[in-house]
Design a protein around this motif. Structure first.
Motif, PDB file in Angstrom:
ATOM      1  N   LEU A   1       0.816  -1.219   0.000  1.00 54.18           N
ATOM      2  CA  LEU A   1       0.000   0.000   0.000  1.00 54.18           C
ATOM      3  C   LEU A   1       0.851   1.270   0.000  1.00 54.18           C
ATOM      4  O   LEU A   1       0.362   2.347   0.329  1.00 54.18           O
ATOM      5  CB  LEU A   1      -0.980   0.023   1.180  1.00 54.18           C
ATOM      6  N   GLY A   2       2.127   1.142  -0.384  1.00 58.34           N
ATOM      7  CA  GLY A   2       2.977   2.318  -0.513  1.00 58.34           C
ATOM      8  C   GLY A   2       3.198   3.065   0.778  1.00 58.34           C
ATOM      9  O   GLY A   2       3.352   4.291   0.775  1.00 58.34           O
TER      10      GLY A   2
ATOM     11  N   THR B   1       3.905  -0.801  -3.890  1.00 55.93           N
ATOM     12  CA  THR B   1       4.633  -1.562  -2.891  1.00 55.93           C
ATOM     13  C   THR B   1       6.021  -0.975  -2.715  1.00 55.93           C
ATOM     14  O   THR B   1       6.739  -0.774  -3.691  1.00 55.93           O
ATOM     15  CB  THR B   1       4.763  -3.040  -3.306  1.00 55.93           C
ATOM     16  N   ILE B   2       6.381  -0.703  -1.469  1.00 54.77           N
ATOM     17  CA  ILE B   2       7.738  -0.277  -1.136  1.00 54.77           C
ATOM     18  C   ILE B   2       8.587  -1.528  -0.937  1.00 54.77           C
ATOM     19  O   ILE B   2       8.273  -2.377  -0.103  1.00 54.77           O
ATOM     20  CB  ILE B   2       7.757   0.571   0.145  1.00 54.77           C
TER      21      ILE B   2
ATOM     22  N   ASP C   1       7.484  -0.924  -6.917  1.00 53.72           N
ATOM     23  CA  ASP C   1       6.910  -1.343  -8.193  1.00 53.72           C
ATOM     24  C   ASP C   1       6.581  -0.157  -9.088  1.00 53.72           C
ATOM     25  O   ASP C   1       6.405   0.979  -8.635  1.00 53.72           O
ATOM     26  CB  ASP C   1       5.640  -2.154  -7.939  1.00 53.72           C
ATOM     27  N   ALA C   2       6.456  -0.469 -10.395  1.00 54.56           N
ATOM     28  CA  ALA C   2       5.995   0.490 -11.406  1.00 54.56           C
ATOM     29  C   ALA C   2       6.828   1.763 -11.439  1.00 54.56           C
ATOM     30  O   ALA C   2       6.301   2.872 -11.553  1.00 54.56           O
ATOM     31  CB  ALA C   2       4.522   0.821 -11.181  1.00 54.56           C
ATOM     32  N   GLY C   3       8.155   1.601 -11.329  1.00 56.74           N
ATOM     33  CA  GLY C   3       9.051   2.741 -11.479  1.00 56.74           C
ATOM     34  C   GLY C   3       9.161   3.640 -10.271  1.00 56.74           C
ATOM     35  O   GLY C   3       9.686   4.754 -10.370  1.00 56.74           O
ATOM     36  N   LEU C   4       8.691   3.181  -9.130  1.00 56.48           N
ATOM     37  CA  LEU C   4       8.666   4.023  -7.947  1.00 56.48           C
ATOM     38  C   LEU C   4      10.070   4.339  -7.432  1.00 56.48           C
ATOM     39  O   LEU C   4      10.823   3.450  -7.046  1.00 56.48           O
ATOM     40  CB  LEU C   4       7.862   3.339  -6.837  1.00 56.48           C
ATOM     41  N   ILE C   5      10.442   5.622  -7.459  1.00 59.81           N
ATOM     42  CA  ILE C   5      11.612   6.147  -6.746  1.00 59.81           C
ATOM     43  C   ILE C   5      11.162   7.435  -6.080  1.00 59.81           C
ATOM     44  O   ILE C   5      10.701   8.361  -6.759  1.00 59.81           O
ATOM     45  CB  ILE C   5      12.798   6.449  -7.680  1.00 59.81           C
TER      46      ILE C   5
ATOM     47  N   ASP D   1       8.819  12.692  -6.014  1.00 63.44           N
ATOM     48  CA  ASP D   1       9.079  11.716  -7.066  1.00 63.44           C
ATOM     49  C   ASP D   1      10.420  11.956  -7.738  1.00 63.44           C
ATOM     50  O   ASP D   1      10.815  13.103  -7.969  1.00 63.44           O
ATOM     51  CB  ASP D   1       7.995  11.810  -8.148  1.00 63.44           C
ATOM     52  N   GLN D   2      11.105  10.874  -8.093  1.00 64.32           N
ATOM     53  CA  GLN D   2      12.242  10.916  -9.002  1.00 64.32           C
ATOM     54  C   GLN D   2      12.005   9.860 -10.072  1.00 64.32           C
ATOM     55  O   GLN D   2      11.268   8.905  -9.840  1.00 64.32           O
ATOM     56  CB  GLN D   2      13.563  10.689  -8.259  1.00 64.32           C
TER      57      GLN D   2
END
Length: 250
Positions: A137-138, A164-165, A181-185, A197-198
């Motif tokens: 859930l981030g 998801t972290i 997930d999905a490009g999360l930085i 966001d990055q």
């Protein structure tokens, strides 16, 4: 662990060790734990470390991995990550909102209360009392009193409540990154009170992130074998290519 010594762990009870900076790796004997898939490994010194994985498994070594002994976790789910803060202090996270800590080298792992039952997959502790955990859930949670209290930190709107972290890395008490997930930085310069966001190219499923001792060079690895890196603390990220294998740790 340092420029020369390192350990890696994975499926079928596999634990590997290098003593030459990664030029060669030797498989270590984990005895009767060949059925375990290890999800995390962390060493406090050249000799003392832990590995965690499926079925609530925690193993400890005091001789650099030559021999391993089981420690009781009190849980049966998968333990996803561990950090050895010192030879006595350690933290573990896992499925179902499990958080465990020890202050006596793992003789006793204590369940630490946290207000989530979602799977936790990542952690980073600066000391035995101050750190972050994250997962489904981030969500990212922060404590500065060894888990007596946790603060749910706010991520950008597109992430909070979803995603998801899978990796967290802090350079100091202020500067850190989380990936997933999905490009999360995402990046913070205020200890996680706010995150920004990055971006690094397409939407890779990032599994882990690691920052160097200066907080400027950072690497994120993805399940499709991609490695993204930055040399300016994330102002710009470069996709350095694929290694044709899924990468899960940095």
């Amino acid at each position: 662990h340092d420029a020369v010594h390192g350990w890696a762990a994975g499926g079928l009870g596999s634990i590997l060790r290098t003593t030459d900076g990664g030029a060669s790796w030797n498989a270590l004997n984990t005895g009767t734990w060949s059925h375990v898939t290890f999800r995390g490994i962390s060493f406090a010194s050249e000799t003392i470390g832990w590995a965690v994985g499926t079925a609530g498994t925690i193993l400890r070594t005091s001789d650099g991995g030559e021999t391993w002994a089981a420690q009781g976790s009190g849980v049966t789910g998968t333990l996803a990550a561990i950090q050895a803060v010192s030879e006595d202090e350690g933290w573990v996270v896992g499925t179902g909102g499990v958080v465990l800590s020890t202050t006596n080298g793992g003789e006793r792992w204590q369940r630490v209360a946290i207000s989530t039952t979602q799977d936790l997959r990542a952690l980073h502790f600066l000391s035995g009392t101050t750190g972050w955990v994250g997962g489904d859930l981030g969500r990212v949670y922060y404590t500065e009193n060894a888990g007596a209290d946790w603060t749910l930190q706010g991520l950008p709107a597109r992430i909070g409540g979803s995603g998801t972290i899978r990796g967290i890395s802090f350079f100091d008490a202020h500067t850190g990154w989380a990936v997933g997930d999905a490009g999360l930085i995402v990046y913070t310069n205020n200890g996680g009170r706010t995150w920004s966001d990055q971006q690094c190219g397409s939407l890779h499923d990032f599994q882990d992130v690691a920052a160097d001792e200066f907080g400027t060079n950072v690497w994120a690895v993805a399940s499709d074998g991609r490695v993204c890196e930055t040399s300016d603390a994330g102002v710009t990220w470069t996709d350095s290519g694929s290694y044709n294998r899924g990468l899960t740790a940095a």
